[in-house]
Enzyme design. Structure first.
Site, PDB file in Angstrom:
ATOM      1  N   LYS A   1      11.955 -28.824  20.865  1.00 23.42           N
ATOM      2  CA  LYS A   1      13.069 -29.546  21.494  1.00 23.42           C
ATOM      3  C   LYS A   1      13.810 -28.662  22.487  1.00 23.42           C
ATOM      4  O   LYS A   1      14.331 -29.156  23.488  1.00 23.42           O
ATOM      5  CB  LYS A   1      14.030 -30.082  20.439  1.00 23.42           C
ATOM      6  CG  LYS A   1      13.460 -31.273  19.682  1.00 23.42           C
ATOM      7  CD  LYS A   1      14.543 -32.023  18.915  1.00 23.42           C
ATOM      8  CE  LYS A   1      13.946 -33.198  18.156  1.00 23.42           C
ATOM      9  NZ  LYS A   1      14.934 -33.879  17.321  1.00 23.42           N
TER      10      LYS A   1
ATOM     11  N   LYS B   1       0.465 -37.921  18.756  1.00 21.95           N
ATOM     12  CA  LYS B   1       1.149 -38.892  17.914  1.00 21.95           C
ATOM     13  C   LYS B   1       1.858 -39.934  18.798  1.00 21.95           C
ATOM     14  O   LYS B   1       2.385 -39.583  19.851  1.00 21.95           O
ATOM     15  CB  LYS B   1       2.188 -38.121  17.080  1.00 21.95           C
ATOM     16  CG  LYS B   1       2.789 -38.903  15.939  1.00 21.95           C
ATOM     17  CD  LYS B   1       3.802 -38.046  15.192  1.00 21.95           C
ATOM     18  CE  LYS B   1       4.973 -38.909  14.790  1.00 21.95           C
ATOM     19  NZ  LYS B   1       6.082 -38.215  14.194  1.00 21.95           N
TER      20      LYS B   1
ATOM     21  N   LYS C   1       8.107 -42.499  21.054  1.00 23.70           N
ATOM     22  CA  LYS C   1       8.915 -43.251  22.012  1.00 23.70           C
ATOM     23  C   LYS C   1       9.320 -42.379  23.190  1.00 23.70           C
ATOM     24  O   LYS C   1       9.792 -42.885  24.203  1.00 23.70           O
ATOM     25  CB  LYS C   1      10.159 -43.819  21.323  1.00 23.70           C
ATOM     26  CG  LYS C   1      11.078 -42.752  20.782  1.00 23.70           C
ATOM     27  CD  LYS C   1      12.167 -43.325  19.896  1.00 23.70           C
ATOM     28  CE  LYS C   1      12.802 -42.205  19.104  1.00 23.70           C
ATOM     29  NZ  LYS C   1      13.553 -42.658  17.958  1.00 23.70           N
TER      30      LYS C   1
END
Ligand code: TRP
Length: 334
Positions: free
Chosen positions: A115, A198, A201
């Site tokens: 992140k 994976k 969104k």
């Protein structure tokens, strides 16, 4: 709700669209666990602000996720369903646990590193402390079981480490939780655009994922465009990751095994199969979407659910927090 059942905690962040991957891998399983365990489910809005959120969108997404939970079958009469920021104990316990956590433990976390790279303009202390907040979520409720995806495994390891560390230092306080993978939930849903990744969104390519609010045309279109493999046979195999992923999705919404699907589409091509996948997904989502829309029109009901969830959660959390405060030596009066 004082029973002998084991406590189970999980949460989902209200950070935008929920994909069918989140549904198959998490939310749907939450429903099946309600009878067997004392389930506590949260909308993790405190976690969501570790990356930039538009305030109005966060507010809306919180309400939407609450409605989606209920529309998917989570029953607020059977479990504790609440919004994380409504229960101040999450932040309070995080502060105490921060004092037994080492910066190295947090900077080493895979998700923090990922992140930080992705949000290089906003690497904030909250992003680094995110796992400790998650530890607090779990330990506050003395959860024995935590259903999580593979990407949260390190955070659960930290939860166990901190529970043991605190118990060793201050005496038995926290239940040490186990990760929980419900039977039959092994299905990992991959991106339709790149079956080696994976389904997410945050994929830049919106054709890679199907959200819980996509309409039928969109779902069918995305399935038709899904990357498939060489050959034309509908068969699950390591060298057919695209088709296998579509078969996983098809199975998740129809209950059909790979063998059944292979038989159903024997002699037919990818085109027929992709259309069938799209229709199966759209048909399964339609009643959930209708129920969610109905709930979103009934704000008073949703607010009431949240309020009752908050009260129950506060009651359980207060018990743990007060124990913690006593153990660490905060003066609580004579
Ligand atoms: N971090 C989790 C996720 O993004 C959400 C979450 C927050 C959670 N607190 C939790 C999951 C506690 C399990 C237990 O998926």
């Amino acid at each position: 709700m004082e029973t002998e059942k084991k406590k189970l905690f999980s949460a989902v962040q209200p950070s935008g669209a929920v994909t069918i991957g989140n549904y198959i891998g998490a939310i749907r399983n939450f429903v099946g666990l309600q009878g067997e365990y004392d389930c506590i489910y949260a909308v993790a809005d405190l976690h969501a602000i570790t990356v930039k959120q538009e305030p109005a969108a966060l507010r809306r997404n919180t309400l939407e996720l609450m409605a989606l939970f209920i529309a998917c079958g989570i029953d607020p009469e059977k479990c504790v369903l609440f919004v994380q920021s409504h229960v101040p104990a999450h932040c309070e316990l995080t502060w105490v646990l921060n004092t037994i956590t080492y910066p190295g433990e947090l900077s080493r976390m895979t998700q923090f590193k990922d992140k930080s790279a992705k949000h290089a303009d906003n690497v904030n202390m909250g992003l680094m402390d995110y796992p400790v907040l998650m530890v607090s979520d779990i330990l506050l409720y003395q959860a024995a079981l935590v259903p999580i995806g593979a990407d949260q495994k390190q955070h659960l390891e930290l939860t166990r480490d901190l529970a043991v560390r605190f118990n060793n230092r201050y005496g038995q306080t926290f239940t040490v939780p186990e990760p929980f993978i419900p039977a039959g939930s092994g299905a990992r849903v991959m991106s339709l655009a790149d079956p080696s990744k994976k389904m997410s969104k945050s994929d830049e390519n919106p054709n890679g994922f199907i959200t819980m609010s996509d309409d039928k045309d969109t779902i069918v279109r995305k399935c038709k465009r899904a990357v498939t493999d060489s050959g034309s046979e509908v068969r699950a195999a390591a060298d057919k990751p695209g088709v296998t992923n579509l078969m996983t999705i098809y199975g998740a919404f129809t209950g059909k095994s790979f063998e059944e699907t292979e038989r159903e589409f024997a002699g037919k091509g990818y085109g027929d199969f992709k259309l069938a996948v799209g229709e199966a997904v759209a048909d399964a989502l339609a009643p959930i979407q209708a129920e969610k829309a109905r709930l979103l029109k009934d704000k008073a009901y949703l607010d009431g659910v949240m309020k009752r969830g908050e009260e129950s959660a506060r009651r359980i959390a207060a018990r743990t927090l007060s124990k913690v405060y006593r153990k660490v030596g905060f003066y609580r009066g004579e």
